[in-house]
Design a protein around this motif. Structure first.
Motif, mmCIF file in Angstrom:
data_model
loop_
_atom_site.group_PDB
_atom_site.id
_atom_site.type_symbol
_atom_site.label_atom_id
_atom_site.label_comp_id
_atom_site.label_asym_id
_atom_site.label_seq_id
_atom_site.Cartn_x
_atom_site.Cartn_y
_atom_site.Cartn_z
ATOM 1 N N ARG A 12 0.826 -1.210 0.000
ATOM 2 C CA ARG A 12 0.000 0.000 0.000
ATOM 3 C C ARG A 12 0.858 1.258 0.000
ATOM 4 O O ARG A 12 0.538 2.254 -0.671
ATOM 5 N N SER A 13 1.946 1.241 0.744
ATOM 6 C CA SER A 13 2.830 2.410 0.795
ATOM 7 C C SER A 13 3.465 2.666 -0.565
ATOM 8 O O SER A 13 3.572 3.811 -1.015
ATOM 9 N N LEU A 14 3.890 1.592 -1.230
ATOM 10 C CA LEU A 14 4.464 1.741 -2.566
ATOM 11 C C LEU A 14 3.426 2.242 -3.556
ATOM 12 O O LEU A 14 3.725 3.075 -4.419
ATOM 13 N N ASP A 30 -7.457 12.383 -2.208
ATOM 14 C CA ASP A 30 -7.291 11.755 -3.515
ATOM 15 C C ASP A 30 -6.337 10.561 -3.451
ATOM 16 O O ASP A 30 -6.494 9.588 -4.197
ATOM 17 N N ILE A 31 -5.345 10.642 -2.563
ATOM 18 C CA ILE A 31 -4.447 9.496 -2.374
ATOM 19 C C ILE A 31 -5.237 8.299 -1.879
ATOM 20 O O ILE A 31 -5.070 7.176 -2.363
ATOM 21 N N VAL A 35 -5.510 4.820 -4.059
ATOM 22 C CA VAL A 35 -4.932 3.585 -3.515
ATOM 23 C C VAL A 35 -6.025 2.645 -3.025
ATOM 24 O O VAL A 35 -5.777 1.476 -2.763
ATOM 25 N N ASP A 36 -7.249 3.191 -2.895
ATOM 26 C CA ASP A 36 -8.398 2.414 -2.436
ATOM 27 C C ASP A 36 -8.199 1.923 -1.005
ATOM 28 O O ASP A 36 -8.328 0.727 -0.706
ATOM 29 N N VAL A 40 -8.105 7.107 7.050
ATOM 30 C CA VAL A 40 -7.197 6.969 8.201
ATOM 31 C C VAL A 40 -5.947 6.192 7.801
ATOM 32 O O VAL A 40 -4.826 6.533 8.204
ATOM 33 N N THR A 41 -6.118 5.149 7.005
ATOM 34 C CA THR A 41 -4.972 4.372 6.544
ATOM 35 C C THR A 41 -4.066 5.218 5.658
ATOM 36 O O THR A 41 -2.836 5.170 5.771
ATOM 37 N N ALA A 42 -4.693 6.013 4.787
ATOM 38 C CA ALA A 42 -3.914 6.899 3.926
ATOM 39 C C ALA A 42 -3.106 7.890 4.755
ATOM 40 O O ALA A 42 -1.963 8.212 4.417
ATOM 41 N N CYS A 43 -3.697 8.382 5.843
ATOM 42 C CA CYS A 43 -2.995 9.321 6.729
ATOM 43 C C CYS A 43 -1.725 8.684 7.293
ATOM 44 O O CYS A 43 -0.649 9.311 7.319
ATOM 45 N N ARG A 44 -1.831 7.430 7.737
ATOM 46 C CA ARG A 44 -0.669 6.745 8.309
ATOM 47 C C ARG A 44 0.403 6.497 7.248
ATOM 48 O O ARG A 44 1.604 6.644 7.512
#
Length: 250
Positions: A12-14, A30-31, A35-36, A40-44
């Motif tokens: 996911r990070s990549l 938008d990220i 990344v779907d 909260v996950t995108a924030c981390r």
């Protein structure tokens, strides 16, 4: 546990880093969409990338952009440097005469990646689309050209043109013509011209620009053939290993 199972957090990070690099600057929301993943996950993920120095938040806007460290990560990547060196002046000449951007892209892990681009100097299409930009093989004109070449249904001198399905950040407002670069019988790269649909139709563009595109591709192939061996197969192999089935073109 199988050694082939990827670590989900790393994947996911990549994916997030690829998205940020593709757009140049992008919001956190938008990220998450691209990344779907949940917001909260995108924030981390974004926080981790910031701490690692790979991206930075623009102080005046809620946007994130890649840092120079991302470019440093590819410093050991020497694949097809001859392709970049040989293509760049030829593409510059094409854009200087036509006004439209052209790019050379290669298949990598199921994507088509721009290695050389004249988008920055094109006067007829204002679009941030630089080397390193990627699109899925199956959803891009040069990608489908690469698939056809890998399947043997596209030969040197062929082309693929699609209206309102260009290769760039706004594919629905642009069209593209792509021609293959073959070296010693193997597909090496796709040479693609992109133009706006409101200014030029594919029907008008083909007789006007296809001969010059094909001659440019031939010039690239000729110069590459003098400096590389017969193994032009890795690029075609990358298409076949991407998981996409070969397509047939009319």
């Amino acid at each position: 546990m199988s050694r082939d199972v990827p670590i989900r957090a790393v994947s996911r990070s990549l994916d997030a880093l690829k998205v940020i690099n593709r757009y140049g600057r992008i919001t956190l929301g938008d990220i998450a969409k691209e990344v779907d993943v949940p917001y909260v996950t995108a924030c981390r993920i974004v926080q981790t990338l910031v701490v690692e120095g790979l991206i930075v938040r623009e102080p005046s806007r809620n946007h994130y952009r890649p840092t120079a460290l991302v470019q440093h990560l590819v410093s050991g990547f020497a694949h097809e440097d001859d392709l970049v060196r040989i293509s760049r002046p030829l593409l510059s000449d094409f854009t200087r005469e036509s006004g439209w951007p052209v790019s050379v892209s290669i298949p990598i892990a199921g994507d088509m990646m721009m290695r050389v681009s004249t988008h920055a100097s094109a006067i007829l299409l204002n679009e941030r689309c630089f080397p390193g930009f990627t699109q899925a093989v199956a959803s891009s004109v040069p990608g489908r050209l690469a698939l056809a070449c890998g399947a043997g249904t596209m030969r040197s001198g062929g082309h693929l043109a699609e209206d309102r399905n260009g290769y760039g950040l706004n594919p629905r407002s642009t069209s593209s013509i792509a021609v293959p670069v073959f070296v010693k019988g193997g597909f090496v790269a796709a040479l693609t011209m992109t133009f706006t649909t409101r200014h030029l139709s594919v029907a008008r563009a083909l007789p006007q620009y296809l001969p010059q595109l094909q001659s440019t591709a031939a010039a690239i192939a000729h110069d590459l053939a003098r400096g590389i061996g017969p193994a032009a197969a890795p690029a075609a192999a990358s298409v076949q290993q991407s998981g996409h089935q070969p397509i047939s073109l009319p």
